[in-house]
Design a protein around this motif. Structure first.
Motif, PDB file in Angstrom:
ATOM      1  N   ARG A   1       0.830  -1.213   0.000  1.00 26.76           N
ATOM      2  CA  ARG A   1       0.000   0.000   0.000  1.00 26.76           C
ATOM      3  C   ARG A   1       0.865   1.264   0.000  1.00 26.76           C
ATOM      4  O   ARG A   1       0.334   2.363  -0.019  1.00 26.76           O
ATOM      5  CB  ARG A   1      -0.928   0.016   1.215  1.00 26.76           C
ATOM      6  N   ALA A   2       2.198   1.112   0.053  1.00 26.87           N
ATOM      7  CA  ALA A   2       3.118   2.257   0.148  1.00 26.87           C
ATOM      8  C   ALA A   2       2.733   3.129   1.339  1.00 26.87           C
ATOM      9  O   ALA A   2       2.601   4.343   1.248  1.00 26.87           O
ATOM     10  CB  ALA A   2       3.154   3.051  -1.154  1.00 26.87           C
ATOM     11  N   ASP A   3       2.587   2.474   2.482  1.00 27.51           N
ATOM     12  CA  ASP A   3       2.119   3.106   3.713  1.00 27.51           C
ATOM     13  C   ASP A   3       3.288   3.175   4.699  1.00 27.51           C
ATOM     14  O   ASP A   3       3.621   2.196   5.367  1.00 27.51           O
ATOM     15  CB  ASP A   3       0.965   2.279   4.273  1.00 27.51           C
TER      16      ASP A   3
ATOM     17  N   VAL B   1       8.870   3.450   0.413  1.00 27.88           N
ATOM     18  CA  VAL B   1       7.561   3.944  -0.021  1.00 27.88           C
ATOM     19  C   VAL B   1       7.677   4.616  -1.380  1.00 27.88           C
ATOM     20  O   VAL B   1       6.881   4.363  -2.291  1.00 27.88           O
ATOM     21  CB  VAL B   1       6.961   4.900   1.035  1.00 27.88           C
ATOM     22  N   GLU B   2       8.668   5.463  -1.546  1.00 29.15           N
ATOM     23  CA  GLU B   2       8.846   6.137  -2.844  1.00 29.15           C
ATOM     24  C   GLU B   2       9.233   5.146  -3.937  1.00 29.15           C
ATOM     25  O   GLU B   2       8.741   5.234  -5.060  1.00 29.15           O
ATOM     26  CB  GLU B   2       9.876   7.257  -2.713  1.00 29.15           C
TER      27      GLU B   2
ATOM     28  N   ARG C   1      -2.824   2.597  -3.478  1.00 31.94           N
ATOM     29  CA  ARG C   1      -1.803   2.944  -2.489  1.00 31.94           C
ATOM     30  C   ARG C   1      -2.459   3.747  -1.364  1.00 31.94           C
ATOM     31  O   ARG C   1      -3.577   4.247  -1.500  1.00 31.94           O
ATOM     32  CB  ARG C   1      -0.689   3.777  -3.134  1.00 31.94           C
ATOM     33  N   TYR C   2      -1.724   3.895  -0.271  1.00 25.32           N
ATOM     34  CA  TYR C   2      -2.208   4.708   0.838  1.00 25.32           C
ATOM     35  C   TYR C   2      -2.410   6.144   0.361  1.00 25.32           C
ATOM     36  O   TYR C   2      -1.565   6.656  -0.359  1.00 25.32           O
ATOM     37  CB  TYR C   2      -1.179   4.681   1.983  1.00 25.32           C
TER      38      TYR C   2
ATOM     39  N   ILE D   1      -8.926  -0.492   2.029  1.00 32.50           N
ATOM     40  CA  ILE D   1      -8.687  -0.841   3.430  1.00 32.50           C
ATOM     41  C   ILE D   1      -8.714   0.400   4.327  1.00 32.50           C
ATOM     42  O   ILE D   1      -9.021   0.324   5.513  1.00 32.50           O
ATOM     43  CB  ILE D   1      -7.348  -1.614   3.600  1.00 32.50           C
ATOM     44  N   TYR D   2      -8.427   1.572   3.749  1.00 28.62           N
ATOM     45  CA  TYR D   2      -8.381   2.809   4.525  1.00 28.62           C
ATOM     46  C   TYR D   2      -9.715   3.542   4.532  1.00 28.62           C
ATOM     47  O   TYR D   2      -9.821   4.591   5.138  1.00 28.62           O
ATOM     48  CB  TYR D   2      -7.282   3.730   3.991  1.00 28.62           C
ATOM     49  N   GLY D   3     -10.708   3.002   3.816  1.00 26.59           N
ATOM     50  CA  GLY D   3     -12.002   3.660   3.690  1.00 26.59           C
ATOM     51  C   GLY D   3     -12.798   3.502   4.894  1.00 26.59           C
ATOM     52  O   GLY D   3     -13.450   4.028   5.596  1.00 26.59           O
TER      53      GLY D   3
END
Length: 176
Positions: free
Chosen positions: A33-35, A66-67, A168-169, A174-176
């Protein structure tokens, strides 16, 4: 191997192994998720990672990861065969953990020549328990092999078109 393989574990051992497994799985989510926060929570502040010739501080590595991971359209990390060896079976405060890993990295190219890098290996982790928290203090990935192949992605296929898409984050469901 000092531990009795196949012996019914105690409740506390099961709890410790579950907490360790949760960290390993959260790390996979953090990568895919690049979190950055999800990645950093897996490591103690002074932890190190050995993705190169020399160990590096884990938290700055997470920031760079992440980047780097955003350079791929998607990644998908799968861990299995998580084997935990506690330094002291009676009072576990540290553990050596070996986890098998398969990681898929999908790269979309503007010219249409999409590719996938598949990585197979293991994570060799040193975990420490502080209070009730287990986290990684040192991680060394070990590569078995990798392969690069041309690939396609048909997200408009009738069997797939209606599915929710990963992101991605903070845009993944999942973040909703």
């Amino acid at each position: 191997m000092s531990q009795a393989v196949g012996r019914v574990p105690s409740h506390s051992r099961l709890a410790d192994e579950h907490a360790i497994g949760e960290i390993i799985h959260m790390h996979c989510r953090g990568v895919d998720r690049a979190d950055e926060a999800a990645l950093k929570i897996c490591y103690w502040p002074e932890a190190s990672v050995s993705y190169g010739a020399e160990p590096a501080p884990a938290h700055p590595f997470c920031e760079g990861l992440v980047e780097a991971i955003k350079g791929f359209a998607q990644t998908h990390h799968v861990v299995s065969n998580i084997l935990v060896t506690f330094a002291d079976e009676d009072s576990p405060a540290s553990a050596t953990v070996e986890s098998y890993l398969i990681a898929f990295h999908y790269l979309e190219n503007p010219d249409g020549d999409d590719s996938e890098m598949t990585y197979l290996g293991r994570y060799l982790d040193q975990f420490e328990k502080r209070g009730d928290d287990w986290k990684i203090i040192q991680r060394t990935p070990v590569m078995s092999w990798s392969q690069n192949a041309a690939t396609t992605h048909d997200d408009q296929h009738p069997a797939l078109a209606a599915l929710t898409r990963a992101g991605r984050y903070p845009d993944d469901p999942i973040y909703g």
